[in-house]
Design a protein around this motif. Structure first.
Motif, PDB file in Angstrom:
ATOM      1  N   TRP A 131       0.840  -1.199   0.000  1.00 11.00           N
ATOM      2  CA  TRP A 131       0.000   0.000   0.000  1.00 11.00           C
ATOM      3  C   TRP A 131       0.876   1.252   0.000  1.00 11.00           C
ATOM      4  O   TRP A 131       0.565   2.232  -0.658  1.00 11.00           O
ATOM      5  N   LEU A 132       1.995   1.191   0.717  1.00 10.59           N
ATOM      6  CA  LEU A 132       2.912   2.330   0.766  1.00 10.59           C
ATOM      7  C   LEU A 132       3.760   2.452  -0.500  1.00 10.59           C
ATOM      8  O   LEU A 132       4.154   3.554  -0.880  1.00 10.59           O
ATOM      9  N   GLU A 192      -8.349   4.093   7.040  1.00 13.20           N
ATOM     10  CA  GLU A 192      -7.168   4.650   6.384  1.00 13.20           C
ATOM     11  C   GLU A 192      -6.245   5.289   7.420  1.00 13.20           C
ATOM     12  O   GLU A 192      -5.023   5.143   7.363  1.00 13.20           O
ATOM     13  N   VAL A 243      -2.360   4.325   8.291  1.00 19.51           N
ATOM     14  CA  VAL A 243      -1.262   5.293   8.368  1.00 19.51           C
ATOM     15  C   VAL A 243      -0.540   5.144   9.703  1.00 19.51           C
ATOM     16  O   VAL A 243       0.692   5.101   9.755  1.00 19.51           O
ATOM     17  N   ARG A 295       2.786  10.351   1.029  1.00 16.75           N
ATOM     18  CA  ARG A 295       1.690  10.485   0.047  1.00 16.75           C
ATOM     19  C   ARG A 295       0.355  10.051   0.653  1.00 16.75           C
ATOM     20  O   ARG A 295      -0.671  10.687   0.441  1.00 16.75           O
ATOM     21  N   ARG A 296       0.376   8.929   1.376  1.00 18.83           N
ATOM     22  CA  ARG A 296      -0.856   8.438   1.997  1.00 18.83           C
ATOM     23  C   ARG A 296      -1.371   9.416   3.052  1.00 18.83           C
ATOM     24  O   ARG A 296      -2.572   9.607   3.198  1.00 18.83           O
TER      25      ARG A 296
END
Length: 180
Positions: free
Chosen positions: A53-54, A109, A113, A141-142
């Motif tokens: 995801w990262l 989300e 994080v 970015r996330r």
């Protein structure tokens, strides 16, 4: 077959299925036995999924063939297995396995994080400095995306604006795109 079963258990856990229900479906074993048998696989998958995801550009390196190549045969196989082994209380369906997973809510989300921050700061973080930097960029970015999303939900919220500004500054620092 073992690998498919493990991914099926992981899928069920991602949907929120209890270990007790999973144990019952595995042949009426205890929830402790189910967790003992598949808990490490779930933890490992969640870690690799978080890294993917990262750093989505190389997600297949983290997730292997689970997402590499054409996933349709695996999805079809899992869907067929689910249809044959579903609980009597679950509705019959023909949509693919992945359709049962809803998009992440802002709270989920945010939890991802937070988990990513812990992962990158902990002992389990990748040793490769180049890869670690890319993961840091992915995290930045996330964070920016999350705080932009929260700002839409809470327009004008001063705290969210401050955190978003910090996240954008960190992303610019990491990517070398510092504002002038």
């Amino acid at each position: 077959a073992r690998e498919v079963l493990a991914y099926t258990v992981i899928h069920e856990r991602l949907k929120g299925t209890s270990w007790e229900t999973i144990g019952w479906n595995l042949g009426d074993i205890s929830k402790q036995a189910a967790q003992s048998r598949y808990g490490d696989a779930e933890k490992d998958f969640r870690r690799r999924a978080l890294l993917a995801w990262l750093h989505p550009e190389i997600s297949t390196e983290y997730l292997g063939h689970a997402v590499g190549g054409d996933p349709r045969p695996t999805v079809e196989m899992l869907t067929e297995w689910w249809q044959a082994h579903r609980l009597p209380t679950e509705p019959d369906k023909t949509d693919p396995i992945g359709a049962a997973l809803a998009p992440a809510a802002a709270a989920e989300e945010s939890a991802m994080v937070t988990e990513a921050v812990s992962l990158l700061a902990g002992d389990d973080a990748p040793d490769d400095a180049h890869r670690h930097r890319h993961l840091e960029i992915g995290l930045a970015r996330r964070k920016v995306a999350l705080y932009e999303r929260l700002l839409i939900e809470l327009p004008g919220d001063a705290a969210t604006l401050d955190v978003l500004a910090d996240a954008r500054a960190r992303l610019a620092e990491l990517t070398g795109n510092r504002p002038r």
